[in-house]
Write an enzyme that holds these catalytic residues in place. Sequence first.
Site, mmCIF file in Angstrom:
data_model
loop_
_atom_site.group_PDB
_atom_site.id
_atom_site.type_symbol
_atom_site.label_atom_id
_atom_site.label_comp_id
_atom_site.label_asym_id
_atom_site.label_seq_id
_atom_site.Cartn_x
_atom_site.Cartn_y
_atom_site.Cartn_z
ATOM 1 N N ASP A 1 0.868 -1.168 0.000
ATOM 2 C CA ASP A 1 0.000 0.000 0.000
ATOM 3 C C ASP A 1 0.920 1.238 0.000
ATOM 4 O OD1 ASP A 1 -2.293 1.679 0.707
ATOM 5 O OD2 ASP A 1 -1.417 1.710 2.717
ATOM 6 N N ASP B 1 0.044 5.145 1.060
ATOM 7 C CA ASP B 1 -0.069 6.092 2.188
ATOM 8 C C ASP B 1 -0.123 5.355 3.520
ATOM 9 O OD1 ASP B 1 -0.543 8.981 1.088
ATOM 10 O OD2 ASP B 1 -1.648 7.625 -0.223
ATOM 11 N N ASP C 1 -1.964 -0.351 5.702
ATOM 12 C CA ASP C 1 -2.306 0.249 6.991
ATOM 13 C C ASP C 1 -3.781 0.568 7.154
ATOM 14 O OD1 ASP C 1 -2.298 2.369 5.069
ATOM 15 O OD2 ASP C 1 -2.333 3.770 6.753
HETATM 16 O O1 LIG Z 1 -4.477 3.093 -0.340
HETATM 17 P P1 LIG Z 1 -3.543 4.185 0.077
HETATM 18 O O2 LIG Z 1 -2.332 4.286 -0.779
HETATM 19 O O3 LIG Z 1 -3.212 4.093 1.529
HETATM 20 O O4 LIG Z 1 -4.385 5.520 -0.148
HETATM 21 C C1 LIG Z 1 -5.477 5.845 0.697
HETATM 22 C C2 LIG Z 1 -5.679 7.332 0.690
HETATM 23 O O5 LIG Z 1 -4.401 7.871 0.989
HETATM 24 C C3 LIG Z 1 -4.252 9.287 0.948
HETATM 25 O O6 LIG Z 1 -4.886 9.837 2.085
HETATM 26 C C4 LIG Z 1 -4.265 9.470 3.288
HETATM 27 O O7 LIG Z 1 -2.930 9.999 3.305
HETATM 28 C C5 LIG Z 1 -2.848 11.440 3.277
HETATM 29 C C6 LIG Z 1 -1.392 11.830 3.206
HETATM 30 O O8 LIG Z 1 -0.667 11.312 4.258
HETATM 31 C C7 LIG Z 1 -3.562 12.004 4.515
HETATM 32 O O9 LIG Z 1 -3.539 13.431 4.475
HETATM 33 C C8 LIG Z 1 -5.005 11.517 4.535
HETATM 34 O O10 LIG Z 1 -5.641 11.938 5.730
HETATM 35 C C9 LIG Z 1 -5.059 9.997 4.463
HETATM 36 O O11 LIG Z 1 -6.399 9.531 4.343
HETATM 37 C C10 LIG Z 1 -4.775 9.841 -0.346
HETATM 38 O O12 LIG Z 1 -4.723 11.240 -0.300
HETATM 39 C C11 LIG Z 1 -6.156 9.342 -0.650
HETATM 40 O O13 LIG Z 1 -6.551 9.794 -1.922
HETATM 41 C C12 LIG Z 1 -6.136 7.830 -0.663
HETATM 42 O O14 LIG Z 1 -7.417 7.331 -0.959
#
Ligand SMILES: O=P(O)(O)OC[C@H]1O[C@H](O[C@H]2O[C@H](CO)[C@@H](O)[C@H](O)[C@H]2O)[C@H](O)[C@@H](O)[C@@H]1O
Length: 496
Positions: free
Chosen positions: A245, A247, A437
């Site tokens: 993954d 983020d 995560d």
């Molecule tokens: O599947 P992932 O790669 O984990 O993506 C899920 C979402 O991740 C991002 O948002 C998350 O991370 C951001 C940066 O650290 C944070 O600001 C936010 O609160 C988190 O939810 C991304 O911006 C999303 O579009 C993804 O869906």
Amino acid sequence: MPRGVRSWATKRRDTWDNCQVAKPVVVTAKTAEQWREKFVREKKGERESVWGWRGLRGPSGFGEAEEVGPTEWTGVFVRWRASSNYKLTRRDSINHSTTTSITTVFLSSFIHSSRGSFFALEMTKQNVVVAETKSGLAITVAVSNSSLFTVNHQMKPPSATTTPAAGYIAISPNKLLKKLETGGMNAWVESIRASSPTHIKSIPTSLSSSIQDYTSWMLHHPSALNMFEQITSASKGKQIVMFLDYDGTLSPIVEDPDRAFMSEGMRIAVKNVARYFPTAIVSGRCRDKVYSFVRLTELYYAGSHGMDIKGPSKSSKNKKGSHPVLFQPASEFLPMIDEVYKVLVERTKSIPGAKVENNKFCASVHFRCVDEKSWSPLADQVKSVLKEYPKLRVTQGRKVLEIRPTIKWDKGKALEFLLESLGFANSNNVLPLYIGDDRTDEDAFKVLRKRRQGFGILVSKTPKETSASYSLQEPSEARILAIHVFPRYGFFASVS
Ligand SMILES: O=P(O)(O)OC[C@H]1O[C@H](O[C@H]2O[C@H](CO)[C@@H](O)[C@H](O)[C@H]2O)[C@H](O)[C@@H](O)[C@@H]1O
């Protein structure tokens, strides 16, 4: 493990068998920061040129550390006692005491994040290290299967039917998620609160019960860093396929989604893993965006929660990993997502801190920077928009509402699709490892459980209901897994 420490430890192996754990070790941000500064001062030139610093040889200890970013560093510190008590002065010790009587051998690694947290990562021949954080909330209890344990837990991958110990989270996220998809507005806000760190912070009763809860959770989801022998033996004769993954797994969670960069150290670690194993990034973000962060052509990328799969553009050494793939099961939703994205931007613009992200086949409504009292109005807006789009549904991630097509496609399906593309559809000769995560990663963990194949690894500082087998505390540990633990267990040696 850094080479210096490895050779040091090997030399002293004869003394290790007689070791006992005397007491937990508490590492404070302050003293470790002093320790770090000392290195930086002594190794200034080196630090500037190679982003790293290492060295510390005291009369009774040895430490090595490596800086992986401006505010993030990892390191190992070793102390030992052969037959008599050593007195360590503050200069050599990592805790506050001016003198510390060492009656144990231990090897532990620490991660320092910008928030000043330290975690014991790895223990050899010993049992428990408790690390503290400034908040006093994130508590690491590393448990090994050493016979030195008072209670000897032989850790096996938890079975598919294992129920995590109860009591550490007041509200089950899965139940909430079901409510979220089917239920009313209160469920949304309840769910948002349950997933927010501020909410979790309010749960702990006392330090000791937090430690107990965490220990209990760790028994069901032991640290992947301690489980490498099990992973190694499960991988014998099998092809490892790595799913990552983005983020919260490869990059730390930050306020601004556009600035969720991964460290150069992490990029090198992923590149190294991909040299030997087919490797895919599976993200909720749109594929182009996640590629712009990772910038490694040899990987598979599954963006928009697996609804946009491509790669790799550069053939890897692994023959099976070089098939060209492009798969977009939700392509018909493209204009709808585009439209709903614009509507969401418009409807949420009056809520300070709200941010809508266009992830191509899904849209994300972020509320990380929204004041808690506005969460309910924000949820109202999203809900009212969704009423106009019955073919879309909402799921929840980390302080984000994800609006996506109702098609039965998720990260778990993407994992299956990629395994099939790699020629492992009904094969027993594959060991998929998935590190993630978020709630959306649970779909992939569940697929692994169902297939009875591979291991899901959850990155989380706090106990969570999960279908993952193992855990890691934070992204830096995923990096450590790749750069220290994989090579140490001969994964790379056996395939190179
Ligand atoms: O599947 P992932 O790669 O984990 O993506 C899920 C979402 O991740 C991002 O948002 C998350 O991370 C951001 C940066 O650290 C944070 O600001 C936010 O609160 C988190 O939810 C991304 O911006 C999303 O579009 C993804 O869906």
